[in-house]
Design a protein around this motif. Structure first.
Motif, mmCIF file in Angstrom:
data_model
loop_
_atom_site.group_PDB
_atom_site.id
_atom_site.type_symbol
_atom_site.label_atom_id
_atom_site.label_comp_id
_atom_site.label_asym_id
_atom_site.label_seq_id
_atom_site.Cartn_x
_atom_site.Cartn_y
_atom_site.Cartn_z
ATOM 1 N N ASN A 108 0.737 -1.242 0.088
ATOM 2 C CA ASN A 108 -0.030 0.020 -0.177
ATOM 3 C C ASN A 108 0.794 1.266 0.103
ATOM 4 N N GLY A 109 2.370 1.029 -0.174
ATOM 5 C CA GLY A 109 3.073 2.276 -0.220
ATOM 6 C C GLY A 109 3.643 2.730 1.149
ATOM 7 N N ASP A 110 3.164 2.151 2.295
ATOM 8 C CA ASP A 110 3.800 2.431 3.637
ATOM 9 C C ASP A 110 5.264 1.852 3.785
ATOM 10 N N PRO A 111 6.106 2.488 4.352
ATOM 11 C CA PRO A 111 7.486 2.071 4.445
ATOM 12 C C PRO A 111 7.239 0.971 5.734
ATOM 13 N N VAL A 112 8.087 -0.061 5.280
ATOM 14 C CA VAL A 112 8.301 -1.310 6.413
ATOM 15 C C VAL A 112 9.477 -0.708 7.593
ATOM 16 N N THR A 113 9.058 -0.560 8.704
ATOM 17 C CA THR A 113 9.789 -0.022 9.655
ATOM 18 C C THR A 113 10.081 -0.952 10.854
ATOM 19 N N ALA A 114 10.914 -0.604 11.675
ATOM 20 C CA ALA A 114 11.080 -1.511 12.893
ATOM 21 C C ALA A 114 10.114 -1.683 13.818
ATOM 22 N N HIS A 115 9.151 -0.523 13.904
ATOM 23 C CA HIS A 115 7.900 -0.637 14.617
ATOM 24 C C HIS A 115 6.877 -1.861 14.098
ATOM 25 N N ASP A 116 7.231 -2.269 12.751
ATOM 26 C CA ASP A 116 6.335 -3.119 12.305
ATOM 27 C C ASP A 116 6.775 -4.701 12.758
ATOM 28 N N PHE A 117 8.046 -4.823 13.225
ATOM 29 C CA PHE A 117 8.437 -5.972 13.650
ATOM 30 C C PHE A 117 7.992 -6.149 15.071
ATOM 31 N N VAL A 118 8.324 -5.028 15.830
ATOM 32 C CA VAL A 118 7.857 -4.803 17.151
ATOM 33 C C VAL A 118 6.353 -5.236 17.627
ATOM 34 N N PHE A 119 5.460 -4.454 16.812
ATOM 35 C CA PHE A 119 4.121 -4.762 16.812
ATOM 36 C C PHE A 119 3.873 -6.162 16.359
ATOM 37 N N ALA A 120 4.588 -6.948 15.308
ATOM 38 C CA ALA A 120 3.969 -8.011 15.053
ATOM 39 C C ALA A 120 4.508 -9.053 16.081
ATOM 40 N N ASN A 142 11.601 -12.214 28.109
ATOM 41 C CA ASN A 142 10.298 -11.936 28.730
ATOM 42 C C ASN A 142 9.128 -12.637 28.118
ATOM 43 N N ALA A 143 9.331 -13.354 26.732
ATOM 44 C CA ALA A 143 8.274 -13.800 26.011
ATOM 45 C C ALA A 143 7.399 -14.773 26.606
ATOM 46 N N GLU A 144 8.043 -15.709 27.291
ATOM 47 C CA GLU A 144 7.069 -16.865 27.701
ATOM 48 C C GLU A 144 6.158 -16.386 28.832
ATOM 49 N N GLN A 145 6.650 -15.229 29.651
ATOM 50 C CA GLN A 145 5.862 -14.873 30.661
ATOM 51 C C GLN A 145 4.712 -14.092 30.216
ATOM 52 N N ILE A 146 5.136 -13.162 29.034
ATOM 53 C CA ILE A 146 4.028 -12.483 28.405
ATOM 54 C C ILE A 146 2.724 -13.293 27.836
ATOM 55 N N ASN A 147 3.234 -14.641 27.212
ATOM 56 C CA ASN A 147 2.557 -15.634 26.475
ATOM 57 C C ASN A 147 1.414 -16.302 27.612
ATOM 58 N N MET A 148 2.148 -16.249 28.839
ATOM 59 C CA MET A 148 1.515 -16.958 30.126
ATOM 60 C C MET A 148 0.457 -16.104 30.626
ATOM 61 N N GLY A 149 0.582 -14.762 30.243
ATOM 62 C CA GLY A 149 -0.307 -13.572 30.906
ATOM 63 C C GLY A 149 0.312 -13.160 32.318
ATOM 64 N N LYS A 150 1.560 -13.449 32.240
ATOM 65 C CA LYS A 150 2.182 -12.860 33.671
ATOM 66 C C LYS A 150 2.958 -11.570 33.368
ATOM 67 N N LYS A 151 2.884 -11.035 32.372
ATOM 68 C CA LYS A 151 3.953 -9.841 31.871
ATOM 69 C C LYS A 151 3.142 -9.039 30.923
ATOM 70 N N LYS A 152 3.349 -7.867 30.786
ATOM 71 C CA LYS A 152 2.612 -6.990 29.488
ATOM 72 C C LYS A 152 3.341 -7.248 28.247
ATOM 73 N N THR A 153 2.692 -7.020 27.239
ATOM 74 C CA THR A 153 3.409 -7.283 25.887
ATOM 75 C C THR A 153 4.510 -6.209 25.748
ATOM 76 N N SER A 154 4.416 -4.997 26.575
ATOM 77 C CA SER A 154 5.188 -3.923 26.327
ATOM 78 C C SER A 154 6.659 -4.213 27.074
ATOM 79 N N GLU A 155 6.447 -5.253 27.740
ATOM 80 C CA GLU A 155 7.898 -5.568 28.456
ATOM 81 C C GLU A 155 8.714 -6.703 27.516
ATOM 82 N N LEU A 156 8.219 -7.064 26.445
ATOM 83 C CA LEU A 156 8.991 -7.964 25.491
ATOM 84 C C LEU A 156 10.245 -7.296 25.145
#
Length: 554
Positions: A108-120, A142-156
Motif C-alpha cells: 500500500n506504499g507504507d514504509p516497512v519499519t522497525a515498529h512493524d516488527f515490534v508490533f508483530a 520475557n516472551a514466555e511470561q507474556i504469553n502466559m499472561g504474567k507480563k505485559k506485551t510492552s515488556e517484551l
C-alpha cells in the motif's frame, strides 16, 4: 477393478474438461501468457495472518508475499531481507541490533519499519491472539511470561531504536537465531492494516498488505490463489515472474492431466502415476525434511495410555512396503522423529545417524507388546478412529496402515475418518481425535525444532503425553548446554531416544514428493526448513522445449 479404474478416469476427464472450460487460456488461471508460474496444490492455505498459522502450505505462500529481516537462500542459509546487512551482536550473544533498509515498502506504499516488527512480535505473544506458534519466540526476553499472561506485551525484549533500527534481547545466545528470523512467525505486520480489519485480518486477499516479491490478487478458498508481482517491493528488479497461479486440486490424477495439456507447470503426482512418467524430463523426486507419524491421543483413548499398546501400534506397520507400494514418490521409511537433512552433529554428520530407535517394524514384537497391553487393560478387542486428510492418496495411505495394524494386532479395528486439511489440524489442536496421521517439518536447522514440540504444555503436543525427564533434557539443551556443543548434542539424542521408547507418536516415513515440473521453469528454490519454496528468482525459459527439456531448434 478395471471397470472401476476406467470409470474413475472418465470422471476425472469430465471434471478436467469443466475445469479447463471454466478457466480458458484467455488470461485465466491456466494461461501461459507472459512470465507466469502455474502450480497445483493439494491443500489450501489457512490464513494470511502470520500470527495465526502453523501449516506448511501457508508458510510456503508467505515466502512469496512477505519478507522478514532475513530470508533463506538455496542452501537454507539466512541472507538479508528487510535487514540492511548482518546483525550487530553483543559479546554475550544476547543483544542483537539490526539496521533495516529504508527502501522496503508495503504494497500500500507504507514504509516497512522497525515498529512493524515490534508490533508483530508482541501480537504473536499476546495471549489474546491465541497464536499456536507463540512458543517459537520464547527465546526472546520475557516472551514466555507474556504469553502466559504474567507480563505485559510492552515488556517484551524488543524495541525500535528509531524507524529503521530494531534491537532485541534473547534469554540466552542461540547459534541458529538468524535462520529463525526468516521463519513465518517472525514476519512484520502493518499495525494500521491489522487494526483496521481486526479479527478479519488475513481472511481475504484484500484484508492484508504485502512486503514480499509478490502480493495476493485473489484468494478463492479451496479453489485458487492468484499472486502478482509486487511493484512496491524493494528488490523488484530481480523478480522475473509477473504472476503465480495456484490451483487447489486434491486429486493427483487431475493435476497430471492438467500438466499433460500444458495447463500447469508443476504438480505433485500420486504413486500409481510415477511409472507413467519415468524417464521424462518432467519427473522430479525430492526428499523433504518432514516426518509423518501416527499421533496417539492418550487423553481421548484410555487404551493409549498403556505404553505397550502404543509400542504395538508403532511396530505393526511395514514402513518399507508402505513407501514402496503406496507412496512410490521418493519417501523413505523412518523409525525416528527428527527428519534427515534437518541438523548436523558436532562432526558434521547428519544428526539422525546417531539415533537408536526401538520402533522398527517388527510384527512379532508388536504382537508381544499387544498381548501385554490386553492383559493389563483386561480386554481383547479395541476400536480406534484414525483421522487423515480428504484426498484420494491419503485414503489409500490410511487403508494400508489400517490393514497392517488389523493384520498384525488381531482384535484391533481401525476406522478411517477423512477430513479437510484445516479440519484435521483443528481437531488435533483441540485434542478432539483418537489417532491422526500427522506430520512435522523443521522451522530452523536444529533437532530442537522437533523435540521441543513434544514437551509438556507445548501447543503442538496434544497427545496427552508428558515426561519430566524428557522436558528437563530439552530444557537443558535449549539453555545451559548451548555453549557445550558435544554435551548438548548427546542430550538431544538421549531426549529423542527417550521419546521413541515411550512412543506417544509412531513414526512411519520421511516425506518425499514426486513432481511433474515443466523443464522451462528455472531457479525455483526448494527449502528444507520454513516454507517449501521461494519463487523470487524463478522464471520461465520459453526457449526450452517443454516435452524434451532441451533447447528448441531454430
Amino acid at each position: 477393478m478395471k471397470k472401476q479404474h476406467r470409470f474413475k478416469l472418465l470422471i476425472t476427464s469430465v471434471l478436467l474438461l469443466f475445469v479447463l472450460a471454466a478457466c480458458s487460456n484467455n488470461g485465466g488461471i491456466y494461461s501461459d501468457e507472459g512470465q507466469v508460474f502455474r502450480k497445483v496444490i493439494t491443500q489450501d492455505m489457512s490464513s494470511l495472518d502470520t500470527a495465526k498459522v502453523t501449516d506448511s502450505v501457508s508458510f510456503d505462500k508467505f515466502n512469496q508475499v512477505y519478507e522478514g529481516l532475513y530470508t533463506l537462500d538455496k542452501n537454507d542459509s539466512a541472507v538479508p531481507g528487510v535487514a540492511k546487512g548482518q546483525p550487530k551482536i553483543s559479546d554475550d550473544g544476547k543483544t542483537w541490533t539490526i539496521e533495516l533498509r529504508k527502501n522496503a515498502k508495503w504494497s500500500n506504499g507504507d514504509p516497512v519499519t522497525a515498529h512493524d516488527f515490534v508490533f508483530a512480535w508482541r501480537r504473536v505473544l499476546d495471549p489474546n491472539t491465541a497464536s499456536e506458534y507463540a512458543y517459537i519466540m520464547y527465546d526472546l526476553k520475557n516472551a514466555e511470561q507474556i504469553n502466559m499472561g504474567k507480563k505485559k506485551t510492552s515488556e517484551l525484549g524488543v524495541k525500535a531504536l528509531d524507524d529503521y533500527t530494531l534491537q532485541f534481547e534473547l534469554e540466552k545466545p542461540i547459534p541458529y537465531y538468524k535462520e529463525m528470523l526468516a521463519f513465518g512467525t517472525f514476519l512484520p505486520q502493518n499495525e494500521k492494516v491489522v487494526k483496521k480489519f481486526g479479527d478479519r485480518y488475513g481472511t481475504t486477499a484484500e484484508k492484508a498488505v504485502y512486503n514480499g516479491p509478490f502480493k495476493v490478487k485473489k484468494w478463492a478458498v479451496e479453489d485458487k490463489i492468484l499472486l502478482v508481482k509486487n511493484d512496491k517491493y524493494w528488490d523488484k528488479d530481480v523478480v522475473k515472474l509477473d504472476k503465480i497461479n495456484y490451483k487447489v486440486l486434491k486429486d493427483g490424477q487431475a493435476g497430471a492431466s492438467l500438466y499433460d495439456t500444458g495447463s500447469v507447470d508443476d504438480t505433485v503426482i500420486s504413486s500409481e502415476q510415477v511409472d507413467k512418467y519415468k524417464g521424462t524430463p518432467a519427473l522430479q523426486k525430492r526428499l523433504l525434511a518432514a516426518t509423518f507419524y501416527l499421533k496417539l491421543n492418550q487423553d481421548a483413548v484410555p487404551a493409549l495410555k498403556n505404553k505397550d499398546m502404543r509400542l504395538a501400534l508403532a511396530k505393526a506397520v511395514d514402513k518399507q512396503a508402505y513407501v514402496d507400494a503406496v507412496l512410490n514418490n521418493g519417501s523413505t521409511p523412518t523409525d525416528g522423529f527428527t527428519s534427515k537433512e534437518t541438523a548436523k552433529d558436532p562432526d558434521g554428520n547428519d544428526y539422525t545417524d546417531q539415533i537408536k530407535s526401538p520402533l522398527k517394524y517388527n510384527p512379532d514384537e508388536a504382537k508381544a507388546s499387544y498381548e501385554k497391553a490386553k492383559k493389563a487393560l483386561g480386554q481383547n478387542e479395541f476400536t480406534f478412529k484414525m483421522n487423515t486428510d480428504d484426498t484420494p492418496a491419503n485414503k489409500i495411505s490410511a487403508e494400508f496402515i489400517k490393514a497392517q495394524i488389523e493384520k498384525n494386532l488381531p482384535g484391533v479395528t481401525v476406522k478411517i475418518q477423512q477430513l479437510p486439511f484445516k479440519q484435521r489440524i483443528a481437531r488435533e489442536q483441540s485434542g478432539k481425535y483418537e489417532i491422526s496421521i500427522s506430520g512435522w517439518g523443521p522451522d530452523y536447522p536444529d533437532a530442537m525444532t522437533y523435540l521441543n514440540i513434544m514437551t509438556t504444555g507445548n501447543s503442538s503436543n496434544n497427545t496427552g503425553w508428558s515426561n519430566k525427564e524428557y522436558d528437563q533434557k530439552v530444557k537443558d539443551a535449549n539453555g545451559p548446554l548451548l555453549s557445550d556443543v558435544k554435551k548438548r548434542n548427546q542430550t538431544l539424542v538421549d531426549a529423542e531416544e527417550l521419546l521413541l521408547a515411550e512412543a506417544p507418536i509412531a513414526p512411519i516415513y520421511q516425506k518425499g514428493e514426486a513432481h511433474l515440473t515443466n523443464p522451462q521453469v528455472k531457479n525455483l528454490q526448494y527449502h528444507n526448513i520454513g516454507g517449501d519454496t521461494s519463487l523470487k528468482y524463478a522464471y520461465i525459459d520459453k526457449s526450452i522445449d517443454r516435452e524434451t527439456g532441451k533447447k528448441k531448434e531454430k
